[in-house]
Design a protein around this motif. Structure first.
Motif, mmCIF file in Angstrom:
data_model
loop_
_atom_site.group_PDB
_atom_site.id
_atom_site.type_symbol
_atom_site.label_atom_id
_atom_site.label_comp_id
_atom_site.label_asym_id
_atom_site.label_seq_id
_atom_site.Cartn_x
_atom_site.Cartn_y
_atom_site.Cartn_z
ATOM 1 N N GLN A 71 -0.952 29.651 -14.544
ATOM 2 C CA GLN A 71 -1.353 28.872 -13.381
ATOM 3 C C GLN A 71 -1.286 29.553 -12.086
ATOM 4 O O GLN A 71 -1.979 29.156 -11.146
ATOM 5 C CB GLN A 71 -0.411 27.656 -13.648
ATOM 6 C CG GLN A 71 -0.975 26.531 -14.705
ATOM 7 C CD GLN A 71 0.040 25.679 -15.310
ATOM 8 O OE1 GLN A 71 1.228 25.792 -15.003
ATOM 9 N NE2 GLN A 71 -0.270 24.853 -16.222
ATOM 10 N N LEU A 72 -0.096 30.241 -11.869
ATOM 11 C CA LEU A 72 0.006 30.840 -10.620
ATOM 12 C C LEU A 72 -0.992 31.567 -10.228
ATOM 13 O O LEU A 72 -1.564 31.454 -8.936
ATOM 14 C CB LEU A 72 1.422 31.670 -10.766
ATOM 15 C CG LEU A 72 1.746 32.403 -9.129
ATOM 16 C CD1 LEU A 72 1.924 31.089 -8.407
ATOM 17 C CD2 LEU A 72 3.061 33.214 -9.418
ATOM 18 N N PRO A 73 -1.680 32.663 -10.959
ATOM 19 C CA PRO A 73 -2.629 33.343 -10.499
ATOM 20 C C PRO A 73 -3.829 32.581 -10.327
ATOM 21 O O PRO A 73 -4.657 32.994 -9.139
ATOM 22 C CB PRO A 73 -2.724 34.515 -11.731
ATOM 23 C CG PRO A 73 -1.680 34.559 -12.515
ATOM 24 C CD PRO A 73 -1.085 33.217 -12.517
ATOM 25 N N LEU A 74 -4.126 31.742 -11.243
ATOM 26 C CA LEU A 74 -5.494 30.802 -10.986
ATOM 27 C C LEU A 74 -5.181 30.127 -9.749
ATOM 28 O O LEU A 74 -6.391 29.984 -8.992
ATOM 29 C CB LEU A 74 -5.487 29.834 -12.154
ATOM 30 C CG LEU A 74 -6.861 29.271 -12.425
ATOM 31 C CD1 LEU A 74 -7.787 30.576 -12.880
ATOM 32 C CD2 LEU A 74 -6.748 28.219 -13.545
ATOM 33 N N ALA A 75 -4.118 29.470 -9.302
ATOM 34 C CA ALA A 75 -4.015 28.711 -8.196
ATOM 35 C C ALA A 75 -4.240 29.553 -7.009
ATOM 36 O O ALA A 75 -4.590 29.120 -5.804
ATOM 37 C CB ALA A 75 -2.645 27.829 -8.129
#
Lengths: 202, 292
Positions: A71-75
């Motif tokens: 989720q972090l890289p995507l966000a």
């Protein structure tokens, strides 16, 4: 063994005699993806909160760590794209919030549910990505998307590495060291916030 | 015999590496060299630059080690967190009761009382110890915030500043633990030596008033000298309980001197920023092909 010593001596002598390197990447360039990776690596205002989040996710367990990894890289990427399109100057003091919140969470080792940890990762990723994207846009750089891709790639590698390390460590002392590190991060955030508000005071 | 050879070999490697490090030239490829180094190193040096700060922070570590778990880590966590709140207040211009003079008195009192706690090996409840340490952390933090130099990178300065504070606590904890729990561990003297050697090296360099490469040369000399002496003291003599208490007494005495100084000192105006870098320079990506 003796030969090895000679080799070592020669290597050391060469190291001592070194001159300034001529082949730095600043003159060759490796493309925008590596620009993004390089940018993240030398920006402690981005990398420290990421490490703090990974530490916190690791403290919360495998599931939280896995969730943050995706989720972090995507966000971050989505936030970056929004920042590129926003055409606004980045408001950097916002980053103090990440330092403060994540530092306090790590220091307190707060037992948040996995879903909350992931939501935190998304919020933080989006905000930092937005600030990065807006920064790239303000600096007038092209190929911002590819740079954001580079940042997301390094996040995808760094976050699980740190989280997995924390999950694997069971020693009481090491967990305390992590909490101490969290308190330091929160302290840094608070000082940064004070510095940001200092201008208004004078 | 075998271990002596091994030790000699390691020492040779370390010495060679150290020599190489000292002989290296200035790197030419830094992007924001001045900003990064200046902000971080200035922050690192700040808590080390006054014995009143050093004494109080080392005393917190020593006292934490004497109190044992969980005070050993809670006290050194409380101090920097509350100190940063004090720093925040100092930065935004909030006045403490008594102003700068009141704060200086608080700092001096911190050395006196925390030194006394170590000397007497006091064992109050954890919450009371936290309140005491927190209160003094606030005084120290306010002074740091009030005096923080303008035109530095806030982030890098803060990182250096917090790390230096934590290291000072670490020095106190290490001295305390070397005496007790860690005395039989092989790595304990090395850790203690590194921390104390670094501290004495910095003290020497500051005391000599040198700068630039000369500064780090003095740090290295101080580090080497202190390491040699401390290795002997720690390994051969074994720091005893009396030595720890003597340190507490020395800190208390030092605190009394600071107290006298605080009573007689003139008030200094706060450092006024001209331009303030909130973050390190937000550089464009390092290796921008298009820009070259």
């Amino acid at each position: 063994m003796r030969q090895l010593r000679y080799v070592l001596l020669v290597v050391l002598a060469l190291l001592v005699m070194q001159r300034s390197a001529q082949a730095h990447l600043v003159t060759t360039g490796l493309g925008p993806v590596y620009d993004g990776i390089g940018h993240f690596s030398i920006a402690p205002d981005d990398s420290i909160p990421v490490v703090a989040l990974a530490l916190f996710a690791g403290l919360r367990g495998k599931r939280a760590g896995r969730g943050v990894m995706f989720q972090l890289p995507l966000a971050w990427f989505c936030g970056g794209v929004a920042g590129l399109m926003a055409h606004r100057e980045p408001f950097d003091p916002l980053r103090c919030v990440s330092f403060l919140v994540l530092g306090v969470l790590v220091a307190a080792d707060l037992p948040l549910p996995d879903l909350a940890v992931m939501a935190l990762g998304v919020a933080m990723g989006f905000m930092h990505g937005f600030l990065d994207g807006a920064g790239f846009q303000a600096a007038g750089l092209g190929k911002g998307m590819l740079q954001l891709l580079g940042i997301s790639a390094i996040l995808f590698v760094l976050t699980p590495l740190v989280s997995a390390l924390v999950v694997s460590i069971r020693t009481y002392w090491v967990r305390i060291v992590m909490r101490v590190a969290g308190s330091w991060i929160a302290a840094i955030g608070l000082l940064m916030l004070g510095w940001a508000l200092r201008l208004k005071h004078y | 015999m075998k271990s002596a050879k091994k030790t000699t070999r390691w020492l040779t490697v370390l010495f060679t590496m150290f020599t190489i490090l000292m002989l290296t030239q200035h790197a030419q490829a830094h992007i924001v060299a001045g900003d990064v180094a200046g902000g971080f190193l200035a922050g690192m040096k700040h808590p080390w630059s006054g014995w009143d700060h050093i004494c109080a922070m080392v005393a917190v570590g020593l006292w934490g080690a004497q109190l044992g778990m969980p005070a050993i880590w809670i006290l050194p966590v409380t101090f920097p967190v509350i100190m940063s709140i004090g720093g925040f207040l100092g930065l935004i211009g909030v006045k403490l009761p008594g102003g700068q003079k009141g704060d200086e008195l608080g700092i001096a009192l911190s050395a006196v009382l925390l030194g006394l706690m170590v000397l007497l090996k006091a064992r109050p409840p954890l919450w009371a110890a936290m309140i005491l340490v927190g209160f003094f952390g606030l005084c120290h933090g306010w002074a740091h915030g009030h005096e923080m130099p303008p035109d530095q990178s806030a982030l890098l300065y803060s990182i250096g500043f917090v790390i230096a504070t934590g290291t000072l606590h670490g020095v106190g904890i290490t001295i305390g633990l070397l005496n007790d729990e860690w005395k039989d561990r092989a790595w304990a003297p090395i850790l203690g030596t590194l921390l104390l050697g670094f501290m004495l090296g910095l003290g020497l360099a500051d005391g000599m008033g040198v700068s630039g490469w000369n500064y780090w040369g003095h740090v290295a000399i101080g580090f080497a000298l202190a390491s040699a002496i401390l290795m002997f003291v720690v390994v051969k003599a074994q720091l005893g309980e009396k030595v720890i208490r003597a340190l507490g007494a020395a800190i208390t005495l030092g605190g009394c001197c600071f107290l006298y100084q605080a009573f007689t000192a003139e008030e200094q105006p706060a450092t006024k920023p001209t331009t303030v870098a909130i973050m390190p320079v937000r550089t464009p990506p390092l290796f921008d092909v298009n820009g070259i």
